[in-house]
Design an enzyme around this catalytic site. Structure first.
Site, PDB file in Angstrom:
ATOM      1  N   ASP A 103      -8.561  19.153 -41.729  1.00 20.96           N
ATOM      2  CA  ASP A 103      -9.694  20.017 -42.069  1.00 20.96           C
ATOM      3  C   ASP A 103     -10.532  19.403 -43.186  1.00 20.96           C
ATOM      4  O   ASP A 103     -11.771  19.377 -43.119  1.00 20.96           O
ATOM      5  CB  ASP A 103      -9.196  21.397 -42.509  1.00 20.96           C
ATOM      6  CG  ASP A 103      -8.820  22.292 -41.344  1.00 20.96           C
ATOM      7  OD1 ASP A 103      -9.176  21.966 -40.189  1.00 20.96           O
ATOM      8  OD2 ASP A 103      -8.155  23.320 -41.582  1.00 20.96           O
ATOM      9  N   HIS A 119     -12.176  16.375 -37.608  1.00 20.79           N
ATOM     10  CA  HIS A 119     -10.805  16.883 -37.776  1.00 20.79           C
ATOM     11  C   HIS A 119      -9.846  16.080 -36.902  1.00 20.79           C
ATOM     12  O   HIS A 119      -8.795  15.618 -37.376  1.00 20.79           O
ATOM     13  CB  HIS A 119     -10.777  18.365 -37.402  1.00 20.79           C
ATOM     14  CG  HIS A 119      -9.420  18.982 -37.330  1.00 20.79           C
ATOM     15  ND1 HIS A 119      -8.932  19.832 -38.309  1.00 20.79           N
ATOM     16  CD2 HIS A 119      -8.430  18.894 -36.400  1.00 20.79           C
ATOM     17  CE1 HIS A 119      -7.712  20.233 -37.981  1.00 20.79           C
ATOM     18  NE2 HIS A 119      -7.385  19.674 -36.813  1.00 20.79           N
ATOM     19  N   GLU A 120     -10.195  15.913 -35.617  1.00 20.32           N
ATOM     20  CA  GLU A 120      -9.288  15.201 -34.716  1.00 20.32           C
ATOM     21  C   GLU A 120      -9.184  13.724 -35.082  1.00 20.32           C
ATOM     22  O   GLU A 120      -8.108  13.129 -34.994  1.00 20.32           O
ATOM     23  CB  GLU A 120      -9.745  15.379 -33.271  1.00 20.32           C
ATOM     24  CG  GLU A 120      -9.751  16.819 -32.778  1.00 20.32           C
ATOM     25  CD  GLU A 120      -8.429  17.552 -32.978  1.00 20.32           C
ATOM     26  OE1 GLU A 120      -7.370  16.890 -33.057  1.00 20.32           O
ATOM     27  OE2 GLU A 120      -8.441  18.791 -33.061  1.00 20.32           O
ATOM     28  N   GLU A 140      -2.626  19.499 -40.647  1.00 22.15           N
ATOM     29  CA  GLU A 140      -3.840  20.229 -40.297  1.00 22.15           C
ATOM     30  C   GLU A 140      -4.754  20.382 -41.504  1.00 22.15           C
ATOM     31  O   GLU A 140      -5.985  20.329 -41.373  1.00 22.15           O
ATOM     32  CB  GLU A 140      -3.485  21.598 -39.721  1.00 22.15           C
ATOM     33  CG  GLU A 140      -2.688  21.547 -38.425  1.00 22.15           C
ATOM     34  CD  GLU A 140      -3.454  20.908 -37.271  1.00 22.15           C
ATOM     35  OE1 GLU A 140      -4.709  20.934 -37.293  1.00 22.15           O
ATOM     36  OE2 GLU A 140      -2.799  20.387 -36.358  1.00 22.15           O
TER      37      GLU A 140
END
Length: 680
Positions: free
Chosen positions: A581, A516-517, A577
């Site tokens: 995800d 995710h990051e 975001e």
């Protein structure tokens, strides 16, 4: 997970993930199941509603505590970190005697003591506010008011304009001054514009709240609540939406101070910067038209109202550490009305969190000594390198991106750096004066310290070793200006990482978090920064259009999800975001798949294949209950989709999910191939 910008390894293991932190005292205390079968609710099927299938039992067994507005994996772990682990650390320190002034132990012990000293807080009343209120009372002109705004900004009190220091987006090795919109008590302009019944009720409650706070302070001002609301409504109309604020190009407007004077001649900018302590000849503005219009607004506003607006900002900023009647009313509006929280935490729990909020890094140093061994960093490094490898492979397989842009994407991926657990060096906090009987002054002094740190940074080289989160924080972030991913020790615990779990559960948890990051570096914002962290277009024109078309498709998909009657997810606000995800899940799944190459397939666990357990690991990371009020607030203000949609939202786009659970066309968790979005 946070995406901040104020704003080729070897596959070493199948079992190595489960070895991470196994020797830590944090895990020696108790074994936590990889996935609790009681979390399931088999009234649902995974292909119709995966969240309720995987988490329905957990939701029924874990109602929202009265002290919370939401309750999920993040909250449970945060409570453990703060109200158990930090509490033990603080209690141990507080029992010591003869602590030396200026040491971290003295500061922590005395701050904690000052928060618990309710009798002194009651006796002092509003007197700690007198220095700030006296300056406001002395205001006789717009210039005086503007100087007061500058002075209050040094302790974190809002007015119509805010400033901060961080790396220059177009020259990321040097710190620059940023300035932009501020001053809305309700946090976001939609609260001043929406006409639905629930939002109108919030505004009506806000008017009553301001009226009551002024009455308790014995400040005479007719219809003050409505006056403050009306002023902030005018202010909100001038501001960019939180979606517009996501555009790093449109919000980068570097101007000289002389240009600021020309844009907003009603306000003395040299005086403002001099009082606030920032020595600079330029500033990066979010929005130049806002500067012009807000100057006109305040110049045309009655001076008494402007003074009362500042009184209100001071009062609301410190209400939680003032006598109980102010604290109680502040909680009623901002926690109960706006988020649905029924009751306050007890004073001890709040004291721990307040100490953490002001002295988080000194506490963090003690936290990691006890709960995060140095050996853990190497294991997390291995995970990160494995995700980097898979990301490179995914880039090579993209059909919508040209070789020219792929080359630049690889360059950025290779330049990613990372921080794990805690800082390599700790700042010196000894200059902060903390007293055992002056809570409000303690908070002011810690705010002044932070402001002083910002002043020292301005115009200086960026310290790339600096952390934006404390080690005990249950979160992680990507910083595009440093092109780095950061994983605090606080999140490297169950359910995100579980030393006793099988790899599939951990890949669905911590590896998906890492992915995710990483993906934030290539989301709608991060993709506009290059390998060095500079705001620069490294895409071909056609590739950028392809990316934006995919992003728009994903925006529209999430914008169709209604979470409450009349409240749909803002796909444009949450796109960063949501992309992260989707990317994190994709990377983690293929990383797990790659780790199993050439090895016997893992045996079933509790009747589930490794593929199924991967997705169960993802679901339990996000299991949560939330109040309707908090959900409405999140939809309007938060760039993260609600937890339920973070689980169910990306899964229909993954053929791997469909295959794992045997889903068929027509099932709710399945999308036709033409409607699926694959970005990274």
């Amino acid at each position: 997970m946070s995406h901040t910008q104020s704003r080729a390894g070897k596959w070493l293991y199948t079992g190595a993930v489960a070895a991470l932190l196994a020797s830590s005292s944090l895990y020696a205390q108790k074994k936590i199941p990889a996935f609790e079968m009681s979390s399931l609710d088999k009234q649902y099927t995974p292909c119709q509603d995966f969240d309720n299938y995987a988490n329905g039992g957990w939701k029924k067994n874990n109602p929202i505590p009265g002290t919370e507005s939401r309750w999920g994996a993040f909250n449970v772990l945060d409570k453990e970190n703060k109200e158990v682990r930090l509490k033990g650390i603080i209690n141990d320190i507080s029992q010591k005697t003869n602590l030396v002034q200026g040491t971290e132990e003295q500061q922590i012990a005395d701050f904690y003591k000052s928060y618990l000293d309710v009798n002194t807080i009651e006796q002092r009343g509003l007197s700690p506010l007198n220095p700030f209120l006296a300056q406001i009372k002395s205001i006789q002109s717009l210039d005086d008011w503007w100087k007061a705004c500058a002075n209050l900004s040094r302790i974190g009190i809002s007015s119509v304009f805010g400033v901060g220091v961080e790396a220059d987006s177009r020259n990321s090795v040097i710190n620059a001054l940023y300035g932009g919109q501020d001053g809305l008590s309700l946090g976001e302009k939609s609260y001043y514009e929406r006409t639905d019944e629930s939002t109108q009720k919030v505004r009506a409650e806000f008017v009553q709240h301001v009226n009551k706070m002024f009455a308790m302070a014995d400040w005479k001002a007719a219809n003050i609540g409505q006056s403050i609301l009306d002023f902030e409504t005018k202010l909100a109309k001038l501001q960019l939406t939180n979606v517009q604020l996501r555009d790093p190009v449109a919000t980068y407007n570097k101007v000289s101070i002389a240009e600021m004077d020309a844009l907003a001649p009603q306000l003395d900018w040299n005086s403002y910067l001099d009082i606030s302590g920032f020595k600079t000849d330029s500033i990066i503005l979010q929005n130049k038209p806002y500067l012009t219009e807000v100057a006109k607004l305040v110049a045309g506003t009655d001076l008494d109202l402007l003074k009362n607006y500042l009184r209100w900002q001071v009062l609301t900023r410190f209400a939680g550490v003032l006598p109980g009647k102010f604290d109680k009313e502040d909680f009623h509006f901002f926690s109960t009305v706006m988020r649905g929280t029924k009751q306050q935490k007890n004073r001890v729990e709040r004291a721990i969190r307040a100490t953490d909020g002001s002295l988080g890094m000194p506490l963090g140093k003690l936290f990691v000594k006890q709960y995060f061994p140095e050996s853990s960093k190497q294991k997390v490094s291995e995970m990160i390198e494995n995700v980097r490898t898979v990301y490179g492979e995914r880039i090579d397989k993209l059909t919508w991106m040209s070789e020219e842009t792929k080359k630049e994407a690889h360059k950025k991926l290779a330049a990613f750096t990372y921080k794990i657990g805690y800082p390599d060096k700790w700042k010196d906090y000894s200059s902060i004066k903390i007293s055992p009987d002056k809570l409000l002054e303690n908070i002011v002094n810690t705010a002044m310290y932070r402001h002083g740190e910002a002043i020292k940074k301005l115009g200086q080289p960026v310290d790339k070793s600096e952390w934006m989160m404390t080690p005990q924080t249950v979160n992680a972030y990507y910083n595009p200006l440093n092109n780095e991913v950061v994983f605090p020790a606080g999140i490297l615990q169950p359910p995100f990482f579980n030393a006793n779990a099988d790899d599939a559960i951990n890949y669905g948890g911590i590896i998906a978090v890492i992915g995710h990051e990483f993906t934030h570096g290539f989301d709608d914002q991060g993709s506009q920064f290059d390998a060095e962290g500079n705001l620069r277009n490294w895409w071909t024109e056609s590739d950028r259009k392809n990316f934006e078309a995919l992003a728009k498709k994903y925006i529209d998909y999430f914008s169709s999800i209604e979470v409450l009657p009349g409240f749909k997810i803002n796909g444009a606000l949450t796109i960063g975001e949501n992309i992260a995800d989707l990317g994190g899940l994709t990377l983690a799944y293929h990383a797990l798949e790659k780790s199993l190459e050439g090895k016997p397939a893992p045996k079933l666990i509790d009747g589930f294949t490794w593929q199924q357990r991967f997705f169960l690991g993802w679901a339990q990371v996000w299991h949560a209950n939330i109040t309707d009020a908090a959900l409405r607030n999140q939809i309007q203000t938060d760039p993260h989709s609600p937890a339920r949609s973070r689980i169910n939202g990306p899964l229909p786009h993954l053929v791997e999910f469909q295959e794992a659970w045997g889903c068929k066309a027509g099932d709710k968790m399945v999308l036709p191939a033409s409607e699926r979005v694959v970005i990274w």
